[in-house]
Scaffold this motif. Structure first.
Motif, PDB file in Angstrom:
ATOM      1  N   ILE A  46       1.049  -1.099  -0.155  1.00 57.36           N
ATOM      2  CA  ILE A  46      -0.003  -0.068  -0.088  1.00 57.36           C
ATOM      3  C   ILE A  46       0.896   1.257  -0.070  1.00 57.36           C
ATOM      4  CG2 ILE A  46      -1.796   1.235   1.306  1.00 57.36           C
ATOM      5  CD1 ILE A  46      -2.795  -1.485   2.123  1.00 57.36           C
ATOM      6  N   VAL A  47       0.804   2.252  -0.999  1.00 51.38           N
ATOM      7  CA  VAL A  47       1.377   3.352  -1.151  1.00 51.38           C
ATOM      8  C   VAL A  47       0.713   4.834  -0.904  1.00 51.38           C
ATOM      9  CG1 VAL A  47       3.004   2.120  -2.721  1.00 51.38           C
ATOM     10  CG2 VAL A  47       0.946   3.446  -3.582  1.00 51.38           C
ATOM     11  N   PHE A  48      -0.704   4.591  -0.740  1.00 50.51           N
ATOM     12  CA  PHE A  48      -1.329   6.049  -0.399  1.00 50.51           C
ATOM     13  C   PHE A  48      -2.715   5.798   0.039  1.00 50.51           C
ATOM     14  CE2 PHE A  48      -4.420   9.024  -2.065  1.00 50.51           C
ATOM     15  CZ  PHE A  48      -3.741  10.307  -1.694  1.00 50.51           C
ATOM     16  N   VAL A  49      -3.305   6.298   1.002  1.00 52.08           N
ATOM     17  CA  VAL A  49      -4.683   6.129   1.450  1.00 52.08           C
ATOM     18  C   VAL A  49      -5.439   7.480   1.521  1.00 52.08           C
ATOM     19  CG1 VAL A  49      -5.994   5.392   3.686  1.00 52.08           C
ATOM     20  CG2 VAL A  49      -3.535   4.242   2.969  1.00 52.08           C
ATOM     21  N   GLN A  50      -6.493   7.605   1.035  1.00 60.72           N
ATOM     22  CA  GLN A  50      -7.317   8.729   1.058  1.00 60.72           C
ATOM     23  C   GLN A  50      -8.616   8.389   2.264  1.00 60.72           C
ATOM     24  OE1 GLN A  50      -9.295   9.700  -2.377  1.00 60.72           O
ATOM     25  NE2 GLN A  50     -10.297  11.441  -1.675  1.00 60.72           N
ATOM     26  N   LEU A  51      -9.027   9.168   2.927  1.00 60.44           N
ATOM     27  CA  LEU A  51      -9.896   9.082   4.223  1.00 60.44           C
ATOM     28  C   LEU A  51     -10.479  10.168   4.251  1.00 60.44           C
ATOM     29  CD1 LEU A  51      -7.580   7.114   6.791  1.00 60.44           C
ATOM     30  CD2 LEU A  51      -9.382   5.904   5.163  1.00 60.44           C
ATOM     31  N   GLU A  58     -12.473  13.580   6.227  1.00 67.03           N
ATOM     32  CA  GLU A  58     -11.989  14.245   7.219  1.00 67.03           C
ATOM     33  C   GLU A  58     -12.906  14.154   8.667  1.00 67.03           C
ATOM     34  OE1 GLU A  58      -9.454  16.243   7.451  1.00 67.03           O
ATOM     35  OE2 GLU A  58      -9.100  15.447   5.100  1.00 67.03           O
ATOM     36  N   VAL A  59     -12.384  14.334   9.815  1.00 64.37           N
ATOM     37  CA  VAL A  59     -13.014  14.275  10.913  1.00 64.37           C
ATOM     38  C   VAL A  59     -14.430  15.128  10.952  1.00 64.37           C
ATOM     39  CG1 VAL A  59     -12.945  14.957  13.422  1.00 64.37           C
ATOM     40  CG2 VAL A  59     -11.010  13.484  12.394  1.00 64.37           C
ATOM     41  N   GLY A  60     -15.544  14.861  11.432  1.00 65.95           N
ATOM     42  CA  GLY A  60     -16.709  15.470  11.342  1.00 65.95           C
ATOM     43  C   GLY A  60     -17.626  15.112  10.120  1.00 65.95           C
ATOM     44  N   ASN A  61     -17.127  14.339   9.200  1.00 67.74           N
ATOM     45  CA  ASN A  61     -17.655  13.889   7.950  1.00 67.74           C
ATOM     46  C   ASN A  61     -18.774  12.845   8.373  1.00 67.74           C
ATOM     47  OD1 ASN A  61     -16.238  15.661   6.435  1.00 67.74           O
ATOM     48  ND2 ASN A  61     -15.726  14.001   4.874  1.00 67.74           N
ATOM     49  N   THR A  62     -20.157  13.171   7.716  1.00 66.66           N
ATOM     50  CA  THR A  62     -21.038  12.122   8.128  1.00 66.66           C
ATOM     51  C   THR A  62     -20.710  10.835   6.936  1.00 66.66           C
ATOM     52  OG1 THR A  62     -22.403  13.309   9.009  1.00 66.66           O
ATOM     53  CG2 THR A  62     -23.581  11.443   8.091  1.00 66.66           C
ATOM     54  N   ILE A  63     -21.019   9.596   7.537  1.00 69.81           N
ATOM     55  CA  ILE A  63     -20.789   8.691   6.423  1.00 69.81           C
ATOM     56  C   ILE A  63     -21.986   7.773   6.617  1.00 69.81           C
ATOM     57  CG2 ILE A  63     -18.287   8.719   6.314  1.00 69.81           C
ATOM     58  CD1 ILE A  63     -18.132   6.260   8.164  1.00 69.81           C
ATOM     59  N   THR A  64     -22.355   7.045   5.499  1.00 67.55           N
ATOM     60  CA  THR A  64     -23.258   6.080   5.430  1.00 67.55           C
ATOM     61  C   THR A  64     -22.848   4.723   4.981  1.00 67.55           C
ATOM     62  OG1 THR A  64     -24.724   7.984   4.537  1.00 67.55           O
ATOM     63  CG2 THR A  64     -25.515   5.620   4.283  1.00 67.55           C
ATOM     64  N   ALA A  65     -23.346   3.669   5.866  1.00 65.00           N
ATOM     65  CA  ALA A  65     -23.107   2.155   5.846  1.00 65.00           C
ATOM     66  C   ALA A  65     -23.253   1.766   4.155  1.00 65.00           C
ATOM     67  CB  ALA A  65     -24.008   1.366   6.332  1.00 65.00           C
ATOM     68  N   GLY A  66     -22.317   1.005   3.700  1.00 64.54           N
ATOM     69  CA  GLY A  66     -22.234   0.677   2.336  1.00 64.54           C
ATOM     70  C   GLY A  66     -21.694   1.202   1.244  1.00 64.54           C
ATOM     71  N   GLY A 104     -13.392   6.118   0.986  1.00 62.47           N
ATOM     72  CA  GLY A 104     -11.985   6.262   1.011  1.00 62.47           C
ATOM     73  C   GLY A 104     -11.277   5.545  -0.063  1.00 62.47           C
ATOM     74  N   GLU A 105     -10.167   5.736  -0.110  1.00 65.41           N
ATOM     75  CA  GLU A 105      -9.144   4.876  -1.321  1.00 65.41           C
ATOM     76  C   GLU A 105      -8.167   4.261  -0.666  1.00 65.41           C
ATOM     77  OE1 GLU A 105     -10.776   6.324  -5.540  1.00 65.41           O
ATOM     78  OE2 GLU A 105      -8.951   7.041  -5.006  1.00 65.41           O
ATOM     79  N   ARG A 133      -9.200  10.083  12.575  1.00 67.28           N
ATOM     80  CA  ARG A 133      -8.652   9.257  11.372  1.00 67.28           C
ATOM     81  C   ARG A 133      -7.276   9.089  11.668  1.00 67.28           C
ATOM     82  NH1 ARG A 133      -5.999  12.588   7.670  1.00 67.28           N
ATOM     83  NH2 ARG A 133      -7.007  11.558   5.711  1.00 67.28           N
ATOM     84  N   ASN A 134      -6.643   7.968  11.263  1.00 62.30           N
ATOM     85  CA  ASN A 134      -5.422   7.802  11.516  1.00 62.30           C
ATOM     86  C   ASN A 134      -4.460   8.563  10.549  1.00 62.30           C
ATOM     87  OD1 ASN A 134      -2.919   6.507  12.158  1.00 62.30           O
ATOM     88  ND2 ASN A 134      -3.613   4.365  11.739  1.00 62.30           N
ATOM     89  N   GLU A 135      -4.127   9.699  11.436  1.00 66.10           N
ATOM     90  CA  GLU A 135      -3.260  10.709  10.277  1.00 66.10           C
ATOM     91  C   GLU A 135      -1.735  10.001   9.964  1.00 66.10           C
ATOM     92  OE1 GLU A 135      -4.404  13.607   9.847  1.00 66.10           O
ATOM     93  OE2 GLU A 135      -6.047  13.709  10.964  1.00 66.10           O
ATOM     94  N   ALA A 136      -1.314   9.199  10.840  1.00 71.61           N
ATOM     95  CA  ALA A 136       0.035   8.490  10.563  1.00 71.61           C
ATOM     96  C   ALA A 136      -0.024   7.648   9.214  1.00 71.61           C
ATOM     97  CB  ALA A 136       0.151   7.306  11.672  1.00 71.61           C
TER      98      ALA A 136
END
Length: 127
Positions: free
Chosen positions: A38-43, A45-53, A57-58, A79-82
């Motif tokens: 794995i070379v890149f992760v897109q997640l 932001e804190v505060g975003n509402t997400i919906t199951a399914g 991110g990528e 979110r795991n900033e590391a």
């Protein structure tokens, strides 16, 4: 490696209840192994509402780009900033340092509808 204390999805995410209605999520060892390095992760932001399914991110590897799906509906609380600088943590520690998000779940009872470790083992044995 499929820890018994987690819940799982058909899309290869894991879910760990942490405290109250907060859960921590990531992708499974099976998923990271299938993806390769794995070379890149897109997640989100804190505060975003997400919906199951829905894709939230990528994960980009040397082989492909794959979506990460929300296993539950709720609000991102961490979110795991590391992973911004060390996305390879997912390969080395998928259930530890490679976690992705913490979510305040709208309905904690939804965790009961996710796959148990035994059910997830059966799923991965078929693939």
């Amino acid at each position: 490696m499929i820890p018994d204390d987690l819940r799982y999805t058909n899309e290869h995410e894991w879910i760990r209840a942490t405290s109250g209605s907060t859960v921590r999520i990531g992708i499974t060892d099976y998923a990271q192994d299938s993806l390769g390095d794995i070379v890149f992760v897109q997640l989100p932001e804190v505060g975003n509402t997400i919906t199951a399914g829905e894709a939230v991110g990528e994960v980009e590897s040397t082989k492909s780009v794959s979506d990460v799906y929300a296993p539950v509906t709720g609000t991102v609380t961490a979110r795991n900033e590391a992973l911004d600088d060390q996305p390879e943590l997912i390969n080395g520690e998928p259930y530890g340092g490679g976690w992705m998000l913490e979510i305040e779940v709208d309905d904690p009872t939804v965790l009961d509808s996710l796959l148990s470790a035994d059910e997830y083992r059966e799923l991965t044995e078929k693939e």
